[in-house]
Design a protein around this motif. Structure first.
Motif, mmCIF file in Angstrom:
data_model
loop_
_atom_site.group_PDB
_atom_site.id
_atom_site.type_symbol
_atom_site.label_atom_id
_atom_site.label_comp_id
_atom_site.label_asym_id
_atom_site.label_seq_id
_atom_site.Cartn_x
_atom_site.Cartn_y
_atom_site.Cartn_z
ATOM 1 N N ASN A 19 -31.423 33.616 1.728
ATOM 2 C CA ASN A 19 -30.850 32.721 3.381
ATOM 3 C C ASN A 19 -29.562 33.491 3.872
ATOM 4 O OD1 ASN A 19 -33.351 31.619 3.553
ATOM 5 N ND2 ASN A 19 -32.416 29.573 2.602
ATOM 6 N N LYS A 20 -28.430 33.571 3.072
ATOM 7 C CA LYS A 20 -27.301 33.669 3.627
ATOM 8 C C LYS A 20 -27.266 35.301 4.077
ATOM 9 C CE LYS A 20 -22.371 34.130 2.463
ATOM 10 N NZ LYS A 20 -21.303 33.823 1.687
ATOM 11 N N GLU A 21 -27.601 36.169 3.336
ATOM 12 C CA GLU A 21 -27.740 37.647 3.697
ATOM 13 C C GLU A 21 -28.535 37.848 4.789
ATOM 14 O OE1 GLU A 21 -28.718 42.033 2.041
ATOM 15 O OE2 GLU A 21 -29.248 40.352 0.703
ATOM 16 N N ILE A 22 -29.546 37.226 5.079
ATOM 17 C CA ILE A 22 -30.723 37.217 6.202
ATOM 18 C C ILE A 22 -29.949 36.758 7.271
ATOM 19 C CG2 ILE A 22 -32.888 36.565 7.236
ATOM 20 C CD1 ILE A 22 -34.092 36.797 4.290
ATOM 21 N N GLN A 23 -29.496 35.828 7.343
ATOM 22 C CA GLN A 23 -28.438 35.273 8.476
ATOM 23 C C GLN A 23 -27.485 35.895 8.864
ATOM 24 O OE1 GLN A 23 -29.658 32.230 10.188
ATOM 25 N NE2 GLN A 23 -28.459 33.208 11.465
ATOM 26 N N GLU A 24 -26.799 36.425 7.888
ATOM 27 C CA GLU A 24 -25.726 37.371 8.264
ATOM 28 C C GLU A 24 -26.234 38.773 9.084
ATOM 29 O OE1 GLU A 24 -23.853 38.288 4.539
ATOM 30 O OE2 GLU A 24 -22.722 36.582 4.765
ATOM 31 N N LYS A 25 -27.503 39.248 8.602
ATOM 32 C CA LYS A 25 -28.090 40.294 9.228
ATOM 33 C C LYS A 25 -28.512 40.047 10.801
ATOM 34 C CE LYS A 25 -28.258 43.499 5.979
ATOM 35 N NZ LYS A 25 -27.598 45.033 6.238
ATOM 36 N N LEU A 26 -29.151 38.869 10.901
ATOM 37 C CA LEU A 26 -29.487 38.371 12.102
ATOM 38 C C LEU A 26 -28.267 38.234 12.872
ATOM 39 C CD1 LEU A 26 -32.123 35.515 11.141
ATOM 40 C CD2 LEU A 26 -32.670 38.003 12.000
ATOM 41 N N ASN A 27 -27.296 37.801 12.572
ATOM 42 C CA ASN A 27 -26.169 37.703 13.472
ATOM 43 C C ASN A 27 -25.445 38.825 13.859
ATOM 44 O OD1 ASN A 27 -26.255 34.886 13.194
ATOM 45 N ND2 ASN A 27 -24.709 34.599 11.446
ATOM 46 N N ASP A 28 -25.331 39.882 12.908
ATOM 47 C CA ASP A 28 -24.841 40.958 13.115
ATOM 48 C C ASP A 28 -25.825 41.925 14.121
ATOM 49 O OD1 ASP A 28 -22.879 40.718 11.274
ATOM 50 O OD2 ASP A 28 -23.856 42.113 9.870
ATOM 51 N N TYR A 29 -27.069 41.830 14.222
ATOM 52 C CA TYR A 29 -27.913 42.537 14.977
ATOM 53 C C TYR A 29 -27.838 41.880 16.307
ATOM 54 C CZ TYR A 29 -30.240 45.859 12.063
ATOM 55 O OH TYR A 29 -30.327 46.937 11.358
ATOM 56 N N ALA A 30 -27.840 40.563 16.459
ATOM 57 C CA ALA A 30 -27.340 39.796 17.674
ATOM 58 C C ALA A 30 -26.362 40.156 18.537
ATOM 59 C CB ALA A 30 -27.581 38.333 17.436
ATOM 60 N N LYS A 31 -25.208 40.260 17.754
ATOM 61 C CA LYS A 31 -23.884 40.680 18.385
ATOM 62 C C LYS A 31 -23.794 41.928 19.127
ATOM 63 C CE LYS A 31 -20.917 38.096 15.073
ATOM 64 N NZ LYS A 31 -20.265 38.443 14.084
ATOM 65 N N GLU A 32 -25.020 42.743 18.416
ATOM 66 C CA GLU A 32 -25.155 44.095 18.896
ATOM 67 C C GLU A 32 -26.186 44.250 20.137
ATOM 68 O OE1 GLU A 32 -26.114 46.791 15.548
ATOM 69 O OE2 GLU A 32 -24.236 46.358 14.785
ATOM 70 N N TYR B 191 -39.104 42.456 5.662
ATOM 71 C CA TYR B 191 -39.063 43.380 6.962
ATOM 72 C C TYR B 191 -38.723 42.657 8.087
ATOM 73 C CZ TYR B 191 -41.583 46.291 3.567
ATOM 74 O OH TYR B 191 -42.016 46.901 2.638
ATOM 75 N N LEU B 192 -37.331 43.008 8.727
ATOM 76 C CA LEU B 192 -37.029 42.307 9.893
ATOM 77 C C LEU B 192 -37.099 43.331 11.272
ATOM 78 C CD1 LEU B 192 -33.836 40.640 8.652
ATOM 79 C CD2 LEU B 192 -36.154 39.685 8.679
ATOM 80 N N TYR B 193 -38.056 43.094 12.254
ATOM 81 C CA TYR B 193 -38.392 43.981 13.330
ATOM 82 C C TYR B 193 -37.517 43.588 14.566
ATOM 83 C CZ TYR B 193 -42.358 45.419 10.288
ATOM 84 O OH TYR B 193 -43.030 45.779 9.323
ATOM 85 N N PHE B 194 -36.720 44.486 15.100
ATOM 86 C CA PHE B 194 -35.832 44.214 16.196
ATOM 87 C C PHE B 194 -36.121 45.129 17.384
ATOM 88 C CE2 PHE B 194 -33.252 42.943 12.484
ATOM 89 C CZ PHE B 194 -32.969 42.001 12.737
ATOM 90 N N GLU B 195 -35.793 44.373 18.603
ATOM 91 C CA GLU B 195 -36.120 45.315 19.882
ATOM 92 C C GLU B 195 -34.622 45.035 20.727
ATOM 93 O OE1 GLU B 195 -39.611 44.321 22.037
ATOM 94 O OE2 GLU B 195 -38.529 42.580 23.011
ATOM 95 N N LYS B 196 -34.499 46.124 21.690
ATOM 96 C CA LYS B 196 -33.240 45.744 22.264
ATOM 97 C C LYS B 196 -33.611 46.585 23.733
ATOM 98 C CE LYS B 196 -28.831 47.130 21.691
ATOM 99 N NZ LYS B 196 -27.633 48.184 20.856
#
Length: 64
Positions: free
Chosen positions: A27-40, A59-64
């Protein structure tokens, strides 16, 4: 044009009576990844998970 990115996280099972140990420890690592990507400026659009042997792949899928 949209950009897409996939982040793969791997967690290994261990011998324990706690069947939720991967969830609890990830949970902690996934939340950190989500926060990092959101900042970008990335937005989480989908997730998936699979397992192979003693490993769980998330697998986490992101778009920008």
């Amino acid at each position: 044009m949209k950009e897409y990115k996939v982040e793969t996280l791997i967690y290994y099972s261990k011998l324990t009576f706690d069947k939720y140990h991967i969830v609890d420890s990830s949970n902690k690592e996934i939340q950190e990844k989500l926060n990092d990507y959101a900042k970008e400026g990335w937005r989480l659009v989908s997730t998936d998970a699979s397992n192979f042997g003693a490993a769980m792949y998330i697998y986490l899928y992101f778009e920008k």
